[in-house]
Design a protein around this motif. Structure first.
Motif, mmCIF file in Angstrom:
data_model
loop_
_atom_site.group_PDB
_atom_site.id
_atom_site.type_symbol
_atom_site.label_atom_id
_atom_site.label_comp_id
_atom_site.label_asym_id
_atom_site.label_seq_id
_atom_site.Cartn_x
_atom_site.Cartn_y
_atom_site.Cartn_z
ATOM 1 N N PHE A 3 -1.650 38.738 128.033
ATOM 2 C CA PHE A 3 -1.969 37.329 127.824
ATOM 3 C C PHE A 3 -3.251 37.057 128.584
ATOM 4 O O PHE A 3 -3.320 37.222 129.801
ATOM 5 C CB PHE A 3 -0.848 36.433 128.346
ATOM 6 N N ARG A 4 -4.293 36.696 127.870
ATOM 7 C CA ARG A 4 -5.580 36.424 128.511
ATOM 8 C C ARG A 4 -6.267 35.275 127.774
ATOM 9 O O ARG A 4 -7.000 35.481 126.814
ATOM 10 C CB ARG A 4 -6.447 37.675 128.492
ATOM 11 N N PRO A 5 -6.027 34.029 128.223
ATOM 12 C CA PRO A 5 -6.655 32.883 127.554
ATOM 13 C C PRO A 5 -8.158 32.885 127.793
ATOM 14 O O PRO A 5 -8.643 33.462 128.762
ATOM 15 C CB PRO A 5 -5.997 31.676 128.228
ATOM 16 N N PHE A 6 -8.897 32.263 126.905
ATOM 17 C CA PHE A 6 -10.345 32.215 127.070
ATOM 18 C C PHE A 6 -10.758 30.925 127.769
ATOM 19 O O PHE A 6 -10.072 29.910 127.702
ATOM 20 C CB PHE A 6 -11.066 32.381 125.728
ATOM 21 N N VAL A 7 -11.888 30.986 128.451
ATOM 22 C CA VAL A 7 -12.417 29.823 129.158
ATOM 23 C C VAL A 7 -12.726 28.735 128.128
ATOM 24 O O VAL A 7 -13.333 28.988 127.101
ATOM 25 C CB VAL A 7 -13.676 30.201 129.969
ATOM 26 N N GLY A 8 -12.255 27.531 128.401
ATOM 27 C CA GLY A 8 -12.432 26.404 127.490
ATOM 28 C C GLY A 8 -11.217 26.138 126.622
ATOM 29 O O GLY A 8 -11.113 25.083 126.000
ATOM 30 N N VAL A 25 1.882 25.825 137.155
ATOM 31 C CA VAL A 25 2.286 25.566 135.770
ATOM 32 C C VAL A 25 2.880 26.826 135.152
ATOM 33 O O VAL A 25 2.434 27.941 135.418
ATOM 34 C CB VAL A 25 1.061 25.101 134.935
ATOM 35 N N SER A 26 3.885 26.625 134.310
ATOM 36 C CA SER A 26 4.520 27.713 133.568
ATOM 37 C C SER A 26 4.319 27.503 132.068
ATOM 38 O O SER A 26 4.414 26.376 131.580
ATOM 39 C CB SER A 26 6.021 27.758 133.870
ATOM 40 N N LEU A 27 4.047 28.589 131.375
ATOM 41 C CA LEU A 27 3.990 28.550 129.916
ATOM 42 C C LEU A 27 5.293 29.065 129.313
ATOM 43 O O LEU A 27 5.408 29.193 128.103
ATOM 44 C CB LEU A 27 2.817 29.388 129.406
ATOM 45 N N GLY A 28 6.260 29.375 130.156
ATOM 46 C CA GLY A 28 7.536 29.909 129.691
ATOM 47 C C GLY A 28 7.561 31.423 129.818
ATOM 48 O O GLY A 28 8.469 31.991 130.389
ATOM 49 N N PHE A 29 6.513 32.083 129.344
ATOM 50 C CA PHE A 29 6.419 33.540 129.423
ATOM 51 C C PHE A 29 5.420 33.982 130.487
ATOM 52 O O PHE A 29 5.274 35.168 130.763
ATOM 53 C CB PHE A 29 6.006 34.127 128.064
ATOM 54 N N PHE A 30 4.734 33.015 131.085
ATOM 55 C CA PHE A 30 3.691 33.310 132.072
ATOM 56 C C PHE A 30 3.691 32.193 133.105
ATOM 57 O O PHE A 30 3.554 31.024 132.746
ATOM 58 C CB PHE A 30 2.321 33.398 131.370
ATOM 59 N N ASP A 31 3.848 32.557 134.397
ATOM 60 C CA ASP A 31 4.011 31.548 135.444
ATOM 61 C C ASP A 31 2.891 31.521 136.482
ATOM 62 O O ASP A 31 2.991 30.790 137.451
ATOM 63 C CB ASP A 31 5.332 31.774 136.191
ATOM 64 N N SER A 76 -11.475 28.823 134.382
ATOM 65 C CA SER A 76 -11.817 30.188 134.781
ATOM 66 C C SER A 76 -10.561 31.035 134.683
ATOM 67 O O SER A 76 -9.451 30.509 134.621
ATOM 68 C CB SER A 76 -12.385 30.227 136.203
ATOM 69 N N GLU A 77 -10.756 32.327 134.651
ATOM 70 C CA GLU A 77 -9.612 33.236 134.635
ATOM 71 C C GLU A 77 -9.910 34.408 135.548
ATOM 72 O O GLU A 77 -11.047 34.812 135.697
ATOM 73 C CB GLU A 77 -9.286 33.689 133.204
ATOM 74 N N HIS A 78 -8.873 34.881 136.193
ATOM 75 C CA HIS A 78 -8.971 36.043 137.070
ATOM 76 C C HIS A 78 -8.005 37.078 136.527
ATOM 77 O O HIS A 78 -6.783 36.883 136.572
ATOM 78 C CB HIS A 78 -8.610 35.667 138.513
ATOM 79 N N PHE A 79 -8.551 38.154 135.988
ATOM 80 C CA PHE A 79 -7.743 39.166 135.334
ATOM 81 C C PHE A 79 -7.997 40.498 136.011
ATOM 82 O O PHE A 79 -9.143 40.923 136.146
ATOM 83 C CB PHE A 79 -8.112 39.249 133.848
ATOM 84 N N THR A 80 -6.935 41.135 136.462
ATOM 85 C CA THR A 80 -7.042 42.454 137.066
ATOM 86 C C THR A 80 -6.398 43.449 136.125
ATOM 87 O O THR A 80 -5.179 43.411 135.911
ATOM 88 C CB THR A 80 -6.333 42.490 138.438
ATOM 89 N N GLU A 81 -7.226 44.288 135.548
ATOM 90 C CA GLU A 81 -6.705 45.270 134.601
ATOM 91 C C GLU A 81 -6.107 46.435 135.371
ATOM 92 O O GLU A 81 -6.713 46.966 136.292
ATOM 93 C CB GLU A 81 -7.820 45.766 133.685
#
Length: 91
Positions: A3-8, A25-31, A76-81
């Motif tokens: 799950f990786r939402p885009f900026v904006g 905030v929780s999306l149900g599958f992502f907290d 913004s998003e912070h994603f660690t692969e």
């Protein structure tokens, strides 16, 4: 699955909890979503006694209570692969 939402992007989730750090905030599958105070509307304050954020809009106090549905924009998003863990081969 990633799950990786885009900026904006606009998302809708539920307030899981509130602290001086911001709104969690929780999306149900992502907290792991945090809305820090610097990204909230002007005139938003943390009520320490009730542990809730309030937004003062046109002299009306709007409470951002736990379990309320909110819409928010990704700034913004912070994603660690990370690579999947490899299991030892069976012998």
């Amino acid at each position: 699955i990633v799950f990786r939402p885009f900026v904006g992007e606009l998302l809708e989730g539920r307030i899981r909890s509130s602290s001086e750090e911001g709104i969690h905030v929780s999306l149900g599958f992502f907290d792991d979503i945090l809305i820090p105070p610097s990204c909230m509307q002007p005139s938003t304050n943390f009520e320490a006694n009730d542990r809730v954020w309030t937004w003062n809009y046109m002299e009306n106090k709007m409470f951002l209570d736990n379990n309320e549905i909110i819409r928010f924009r990704v700034l913004s998003e912070h994603f660690t692969e990370t690579a999947p863990l490899q299991k030892d081969a069976l012998m």
